[in-house]
Design a protein around this motif. Structure first.
Motif, PDB file in Angstrom:
ATOM      1  N   ARG A 259       1.567 -12.152   2.425  1.00 10.43           N
ATOM      2  CA  ARG A 259       1.956 -10.925   3.112  1.00 10.43           C
ATOM      3  C   ARG A 259       0.758 -10.314   3.820  1.00 10.43           C
ATOM      4  NH1 ARG A 259       5.371  -6.443  -0.024  1.00 10.43           N
ATOM      5  NH2 ARG A 259       6.702  -8.319  -0.179  1.00 10.43           N
ATOM      6  N   VAL A 260       0.907 -10.103   5.112  1.00  3.99           N
ATOM      7  CA  VAL A 260      -0.145  -9.484   5.897  1.00  3.99           C
ATOM      8  C   VAL A 260      -0.096  -7.969   5.678  1.00  3.99           C
ATOM      9  CG1 VAL A 260      -1.062  -9.134   8.219  1.00  3.99           C
ATOM     10  CG2 VAL A 260       0.001 -11.327   7.615  1.00  3.99           C
ATOM     11  N   ASN A 261      -1.266  -7.382   5.457  1.00  5.74           N
ATOM     12  CA  ASN A 261      -1.370  -5.926   5.257  1.00  5.74           C
ATOM     13  C   ASN A 261      -0.467  -5.441   4.114  1.00  5.74           C
ATOM     14  OD1 ASN A 261      -3.165  -5.703   7.466  1.00  5.74           O
ATOM     15  ND2 ASN A 261      -1.439  -5.589   8.905  1.00  5.74           N
ATOM     16  N   ALA A 262      -0.516  -6.157   3.012  1.00  4.62           N
ATOM     17  CA  ALA A 262       0.280  -5.752   1.845  1.00  4.62           C
ATOM     18  C   ALA A 262      -0.234  -4.433   1.297  1.00  4.62           C
ATOM     19  CB  ALA A 262       0.201  -6.827   0.764  1.00  4.62           C
ATOM     20  N   SER A 263       0.652  -3.598   0.819  1.00  2.02           N
ATOM     21  CA  SER A 263       0.259  -2.299   0.260  1.00  2.02           C
ATOM     22  C   SER A 263      -0.423  -2.494  -1.091  1.00  2.02           C
ATOM     23  CB  SER A 263       1.492  -1.413   0.087  1.00  2.02           C
ATOM     24  OG  SER A 263       2.342  -1.925  -0.931  1.00  2.02           O
ATOM     25  N   LYS A 264      -1.203  -1.503  -1.486  1.00  2.00           N
ATOM     26  CA  LYS A 264      -1.896  -1.567  -2.774  1.00  2.00           C
ATOM     27  C   LYS A 264      -0.881  -1.614  -3.918  1.00  2.00           C
ATOM     28  CE  LYS A 264      -6.161   0.777  -1.334  1.00  2.00           C
ATOM     29  NZ  LYS A 264      -7.049   1.937  -1.577  1.00  2.00           N
ATOM     30  N   GLU A 265       0.240  -0.896  -3.750  1.00  2.00           N
ATOM     31  CA  GLU A 265       1.257  -0.873  -4.782  1.00  2.00           C
ATOM     32  C   GLU A 265       1.889  -2.257  -4.966  1.00  2.00           C
ATOM     33  OE1 GLU A 265       3.778   0.840  -7.726  1.00  2.00           O
ATOM     34  OE2 GLU A 265       1.845   1.351  -6.837  1.00  2.00           O
TER      35      GLU A 265
END
Length: 391
Positions: A259-265
């Motif tokens: 996943r590109v630019n996955a969130s920290k959560e």
């Protein structure tokens, strides 16, 4: 000479596979143009061999295991053993399942339904046997503890059941527990009791004599499911519902890699894996996390080219096949295969329509590679191409 790859066969709708068996079984293994898969099935058979000669079994231990036996016999008993298949006229043939599958009772031989189901079994076994004969690697094969670790044992009715996840395995374990006298009804057995209670014995828990005896005298059976449908069922179960194992172990690794630019959560919890990301992981030869039994090949889970199963049932005809099997082994007449869904019971079962909606999210190339990945299962168990553009 490099390993031979299976040829793709020209298939039509999977819903009518067993119907056509009744009409014309001779064309079930017609093969199309040969091509080399970009993602060959794991453990795909590789060399052309004949099945005219019987396979025989003998058991051997490594030299260092023999040394350990002199020092610590208890440790040796617990040590996982290795078994070697070898031709030997003094040993019982592994390919003896024609003797193990119970014959129709005399009163059943005039029953057209029983005769039809029996013929379907013979044809499924023929297709599986012919596929193995054509593509098996060689005739010096090794049985490791892995090959029998998925096989559950029921001694009273002399059954060996190879567990295939997402193909009715929970309910089959319930049936085995009832047959073994551990419960009076399948309805009384909870999901956690089935999978975590350790009430059923596994074949690899026996010594070599016990394994040898059961492999050659018990009725060996497995139930399988259309590979794409089984895969989507596993994805929905493990990634679309809260899960304290698959999300942190598989989900985090999949999101981090694909996943590109996955969130920290998302990176923290591993929740919310998308089907396309899951397929990227599945097809990646350098997976960030290993395979799992819920989406592994049946060819590798149950080793049908090594263990000659007597009965091959299908999820698509579960009730009919399962109750026919229970009839053959002489199970109590009041015991029938349960059809209840004890996990996510309010959710619709994974169907062909639902499966197609998930695979519609993929590119044609990803669908093709997924088909290549499971091709040996499609071929061995006579399932049709799930999409017309596959080859």
């Amino acid at each position: 000479m490099g390993p031979q790859q299976p040829k793709k066969q020209d298939c039509t709708s999977s819903n009518n596979q067993d119907v056509r068996i009744r009409k014309n079984s001779a064309e079930a293994l017609a093969m199309g143009n040969q091509r080399r898969s970009l993602y060959p099935p794991v453990n795909a058979p590789t060399k052309l061999q004949s099945t005219d000669k019987k396979q025989n079994i003998m058991f051997v231990m490594k030299d260092h295991q023999k040394k350990d036996a002199e020092i610590n016999p208890i440790g040796l008993h617990k040590r996982r053993r290795r078994f070697r298949i070898k031709k030997s006229p003094i040993l019982i043939a592994m390919n003896s399942s024609s003797l193990n599958l119970p014959m129709l009772k005399s009163e059943d031989r005039n029953n057209n339904n029983w005769k039809s189901l029996y013929q379907i079994q013979r044809e499924r076994k023929r297709i599986m046997r012919d596929t193995c004969s054509k593509y098996k690697s060689n005739n010096r094969r090794i049985i490791t503890p892995y090959h029998v670790s998925r096989i559950f044992v029921e001694d009273k009715y002399r059954i060996l059941y190879c567990e295939v996840p997402k193909a009715g395995c929970s309910n089959w374990k319930r049936v085995l527990m009832v047959l073994n006298g551990l419960a009076s009804s399948t309805k009384d057995i909870q999901h956690n009791t089935v999978h975590y209670g350790n009430y059923l014995k596994r074949l690899d828990g026996f010594d070599r004599k016990g394994i040898y005896h059961r492999l050659n005298t018990y009725t060996k059976m497995l139930f399988i499911r259309e590979p794409f449908e089984k895969l989507v069922s596993a994805f929905r179960d493990k990634f679309e519902h809260p899960n304290n194992y698959y999300h942190p172990v598989f989900g985090k690794a999949i999101i981090s890699r694909y996943r590109v630019n996955a969130s920290k959560e998302a990176l923290r919890t591993g929740s919310g894996v998308k089907f396309k990301e899951f397929i990227q992981y599945l097809l990646d030869v350098h997976k960030p996390v290993g395979m799992d039994i819920h989406w592994d090949h049946v060819n590798r889970l149950c080793s049908p080219c090594l263990i000659d199963y007597d009965f091959v049932g299908k999820f698509e005809s579960m009730e009919e096949d399962a109750n026919f099997f229970l009839h053959l082994i002489g199970a109590p007449q009041n015991l029938t295969f349960p059809r209840f869904k004890d996990r996510h019971s309010n959710e619709e079962r994974t169907t062909t329509k639902i499966t197609q909606s998930y695979f519609a999210q993929l590119s044609p190339a990803q669908r093709q590679h997924s088909y290549d990945f499971y091709y040996m299962d499609y071929l061995m168990f006579n399932y049709s191409k799930p999409f017309e553009d596959l080859y």
